[in-house]
Design an enzyme around this catalytic site. Sequence first.
Site, mmCIF file in Angstrom:
data_model
loop_
_atom_site.group_PDB
_atom_site.id
_atom_site.type_symbol
_atom_site.label_atom_id
_atom_site.label_comp_id
_atom_site.label_asym_id
_atom_site.label_seq_id
_atom_site.Cartn_x
_atom_site.Cartn_y
_atom_site.Cartn_z
ATOM 1 N N ASP A 26 -9.171 9.074 -2.078
ATOM 2 C CA ASP A 26 -8.179 8.747 -3.109
ATOM 3 C C ASP A 26 -7.772 10.005 -3.886
ATOM 4 O OD1 ASP A 26 -6.514 7.216 -4.623
ATOM 5 O OD2 ASP A 26 -8.087 6.182 -5.744
ATOM 6 N N GLY A 29 -1.874 11.578 -4.133
ATOM 7 C CA GLY A 29 -0.633 11.540 -4.916
ATOM 8 C C GLY A 29 -0.772 12.367 -6.184
ATOM 9 N N TRP A 31 -2.892 14.771 -6.763
ATOM 10 C CA TRP A 31 -3.018 16.200 -6.404
ATOM 11 C C TRP A 31 -1.628 16.823 -6.286
ATOM 12 C CZ3 TRP A 31 -1.370 19.501 -2.634
ATOM 13 C CH2 TRP A 31 -2.079 20.700 -2.465
ATOM 14 N N GLU A 73 -3.179 -3.288 2.504
ATOM 15 C CA GLU A 73 -2.372 -3.354 1.276
ATOM 16 C C GLU A 73 -1.411 -2.156 1.155
ATOM 17 O OE1 GLU A 73 -5.811 -4.009 1.208
ATOM 18 O OE2 GLU A 73 -5.260 -6.127 1.305
ATOM 19 N N ASN A 74 -1.677 -1.088 1.917
ATOM 20 C CA ASN A 74 -0.829 0.111 1.807
ATOM 21 C C ASN A 74 0.607 -0.118 2.301
ATOM 22 O OD1 ASN A 74 -3.516 2.519 2.421
ATOM 23 N ND2 ASN A 74 -2.637 1.835 0.484
ATOM 24 N N TRP A 75 0.847 -1.230 3.010
ATOM 25 C CA TRP A 75 2.221 -1.564 3.424
ATOM 26 C C TRP A 75 3.100 -1.823 2.212
ATOM 27 C CZ3 TRP A 75 3.193 -0.321 8.191
ATOM 28 C CH2 TRP A 75 2.194 -0.431 9.162
#
Length: 246
Positions: A26, A29, A31, A73-75
């Site tokens: 995780d 984003g 970073w 869930e990343n969809w």
Amino acid sequence: MTSAAAPSVASGQGAKPPRHVAIIMDGNGRWAKRRLLPRIAGHKKGVEAAKTVARAAGDLGVEVLTLYAFSTENWRRPPDEVSDLMGLLRHFIEHDVQELSQNGVRLKIIGDYKTLQPDLVQLIDKAVADTAANCRTTLVIALNYGSQAEIARAAQALAQDVASGAAALADIDAAAIEARLYTADLPPPDLVIRTSGEQRLSNFLLWQAAYAELMFVDTLWPDFGKAHLAQALENFAMRERRFGGL
Ligand code: FPP
């Protein structure tokens, strides 16, 4: 991370490394955001970190490394980001797996990856077959993976076996469910690490992590490297594991 507990007989100096380390990668984003870069730049650096950590796992005696690359869930992310992630995955399979293979890495996928683009599925299946004989480290990529869907799938398979007479109702126990999970041929994770300071499991290996040690580290995934993994293993060695006993 918790403070070091008193070492048990089975831990402390000289303790064996965890057989199976699972990581929720995780912070890509954030970073990128801190550097005023697009999110894809963070994911790209995240792939580099994944390669570094896969090599390091072998050096540090970890048998199995599972990385949560794309969840069911990343969809829900914007289509452009989903497409970028799939592109990075494709690049990783086409260009990086061979080098990892030379380091003795066997690739395994968990999750419903067969629903991805057919040519990507073909590439993945080939990479898995090409690395099947390697035995230094197993790199498990969780792809279109969700633990609840995995358990539901196992329940369906069991129900089908009961309906067809291949299994009896009394045969349904933890071992019967475990045998129908994607991870049936793997040891359970001993250590689950999540980077970036978030402290949740996000539908990752919920069944398998029943007795895993959990470690939440502030480092953003793109900055995570061999030294961070080594430090996590040191911390793990100081944990007292009881598996429900005393
Ligand atoms: C979480 O960071 C990261 C992901 C959802 C994707 C992880 C994927 C990779 C590292 C690339 C694929 C890996 C391989 C091995 C092919 P985030 O985007 O949620 O970060 P944020 O919470 O800071 O926004």
